[in-house]
Design an enzyme around this catalytic site. Structure first.
Site, PDB file in Angstrom:
ATOM      1  CB  SER A  50      -0.917   0.020   1.228  1.00 29.15           C
ATOM      2  OG  SER A  50      -0.154   0.278   2.401  1.00 29.15           O
ATOM      3  CG  ASP A  84      -4.447  -1.973  -1.862  1.00 30.14           C
ATOM      4  OD1 ASP A  84      -5.228  -2.020  -2.821  1.00 30.14           O
ATOM      5  OD2 ASP A  84      -4.810  -2.112  -0.679  1.00 30.14           O
ATOM      6  CG  HIS A  85      -6.124   1.738  -0.346  1.00 32.50           C
ATOM      7  ND1 HIS A  85      -7.311   2.418  -0.495  1.00 32.50           N
ATOM      8  CD2 HIS A  85      -6.439   0.525   0.145  1.00 32.50           C
ATOM      9  CE1 HIS A  85      -8.312   1.643  -0.094  1.00 32.50           C
ATOM     10  NE2 HIS A  85      -7.804   0.483   0.290  1.00 32.50           N
ATOM     11  CG  HIS A 183      -9.705  -0.250   4.986  1.00 35.38           C
ATOM     12  ND1 HIS A 183     -10.417   0.712   4.307  1.00 35.38           N
ATOM     13  CD2 HIS A 183      -9.182  -1.062   4.038  1.00 35.38           C
ATOM     14  CE1 HIS A 183     -10.314   0.488   3.003  1.00 35.38           C
ATOM     15  NE2 HIS A 183      -9.575  -0.576   2.809  1.00 35.38           N
ATOM     16  CG  HIS A 211     -10.655  -2.573  -0.387  1.00 34.28           C
ATOM     17  ND1 HIS A 211      -9.716  -1.565  -0.495  1.00 34.28           N
ATOM     18  CD2 HIS A 211     -10.684  -3.170  -1.598  1.00 34.28           C
ATOM     19  CE1 HIS A 211      -9.202  -1.562  -1.716  1.00 34.28           C
ATOM     20  NE2 HIS A 211      -9.789  -2.528  -2.408  1.00 34.28           N
ATOM     21  N   GLY A 212     -11.124  -4.498   3.513  1.00 40.09           N
ATOM     22  CA  GLY A 212     -11.457  -4.632   4.931  1.00 40.09           C
ATOM     23  C   GLY A 212     -11.912  -6.023   5.324  1.00 40.09           C
ATOM     24  CG  ASN A 233      -7.913  -6.039  -1.148  1.00 37.81           C
ATOM     25  OD1 ASN A 233      -7.947  -6.872  -2.055  1.00 37.81           O
ATOM     26  ND2 ASN A 233      -7.566  -4.781  -1.356  1.00 37.81           N
TER      27      ASN A 233
END
Length: 288
Positions: A50, A84-85, A183, A211-212, A233
Site C-alpha cells: 500500500s 494498493d490504495h 479497514h 476491502h477490509g 483484501n
C-alpha cells in the site's frame, strides 16, 4: 516461479466462481509468510503493497517491491504483485518499472466528477503499459489517519446504478465496493449486505473487490464470494497474528534480544492466517 498478473488470477477465480485473496506486505516477513501460506494452501495469492507501507519505508517503493518480487519468484505458488490504495500519481507511475501488474488507484476522497476524471487518466496510463487498474466507489472507512466511519451509515454503501456508470466512464478493470466492511478491524464482526453484492454483480461488468476483509467472518466471506466478490483484501489479520505471536514470545522470555527468536513464530503465525483465508476464498463454492 515467474510473477503472475493480478488480472489473470482474478479472471481465473471469477470464471470458476471463487475469489483470489490479496494480502498486505509491510515487511519482508509479510511477503515470506504470504508465499508460505499460499504454498501450504496450494492456492494463488496477491502480494499487495500500500501507499501507507511505502511511506513507512521512507517513501521508497523500490526496496520493498524488490523484496516482494524476489520472494514471489522463489515460491512455487502463483503470486502476483499489486500496488494498493495509491493516491499519489507519482507513486502510480513508479509501479511499472518495479514489476507491478496492477494498481488500486484510490480517488475515493474526491468528488464524483473529479474521481472519474482522475481514475480515467490512471486507467489510460495503466492500460498503455499493460497494468490492470482497480478503483473504489463508496466509502470503505478505517484507513490509517481517517476518522471512524460507520459501515452501515446512510450514503456509505456503493450504489449499483452509479457503479455501473462509473465503471463505464473510467474503464477500470475492477471495482472495490462498500458493502458493510471496514479497514483495520481487529474483531471479525462485520456483517455484509449480500443482497447489495448480488445487485452490484449484476450491474457492474468488472470484478468486484472486498476491502477490509480482516473483520469479516469466514461464512460472511464465503457468502460474499458466492454473491460475486472476486478479490478479497486482507491486511490487519496478518498484523494481528504477527503482534500476538511476538507479544506471547516476549512475555514468555522477557530477556530475549535476538529478533529472530520472536519474528520467526510471528512469520509462521501470519503464514497460517494466509492459509486459512485462502482456504475460505477457494472453498467458497463448496462451502468447505
Amino acid at each position: 516461479m515467474p510473477l503472475v498478473g493480478t488480472g489473470e488470477l482474478v479472471a481465473e477465480a471469477r470464471a470458476e466462481g471463487r475469489a483470489v485473496a490479496a494480502f498486505n506486505v509491510i515487511t519482508l516477513e509479510h511477503a515470506e509468510a504470504i508465499a508460505a501460506g499460499a504454498e501450504a494452501a496450494g492456492a494463488p495469492a496477491i502480494l499487495q503493497i500500500s501507499e501507507n507501507a511505502v511511506k513507512f519505508h521512507g517513501g521508497r517503493l523500490a526496496p520493498i517491491a524488490a523484496a516482494a518480487v524476489a520472494v514471489a519468484r522463489a515460491s512455487s505458488a502463483p503470486l502476483a504483485l499489486h500496488l494498493d490504495h495509491v493516491e499519489s500519481v507519482d507513486l502510480l507511475h513508479a509501479a511499472h518499472p518495479e514489476g507491478f501488474s496492477s494498481v488500486m488507484f484510490d480517488a475515493s476522497k474526491l468528488s464524483y466528477g473529479d474521481n472519474v476524471k482522475a481514475t480515467a487518466e490512471a486507467v489510460r496510463w495503466g492500460h498503455e503499459r499493460g497494468i490492470w487498474i482497480e478503483a473504489e466507489l463508496g466509502k470503505v472507512g478505517g484507513k490509517d489517519g481517517e476518522p471512524p466511519l460507520d459501515a452501515h451509515a446512510p450514503g456509505v454503501r456503493t450504489d449499483p446504478a452509479e457503479a455501473a456508470v462509473y465503471a463505464e466512464e473510467t474503464g477500470v478493470d475492477a471495482l472495490a465496493v462498500a458493502v458493510g466492511s471496514s479497514h483495520a478491524m481487529t474483531a471479525r464482526t462485520a456483517s455484509l449486505d449480500h443482497e447489495l453484492i448480488a445487485r452490484l454483480r449484476e450491474a457492474v461488468p468488472v470484478p468486484l473487490v472486498l476491502h477490509g476483509s480482516s473483520g469479516v467472518p469466514d461464512e460472511e466471506i464465503r457468502r460474499a464470494v458466492a454473491a460475486g466478490m472476486a478479490k478479497i483484501n486482507v491486511g490487519t489479520a496478518l498484523n494481528t497474528a504477527f503482534t500476538r505471536a511476538v507479544r506471547a514470545h516476549l512475555d514468555a522470555d522477557p530477556k530475549v534480544v535476538d529478533p529472530r527468536k520472536y519474528v520467526r513464530p510471528a512469520r509462521d503465525a501470519m503464514a497460517a492466517t494466509v492459509a486459512d483465508f485462502l482456504g475460505v476464498v477457494n472453498g467458497a463454492v463448496s462451502g468447505s
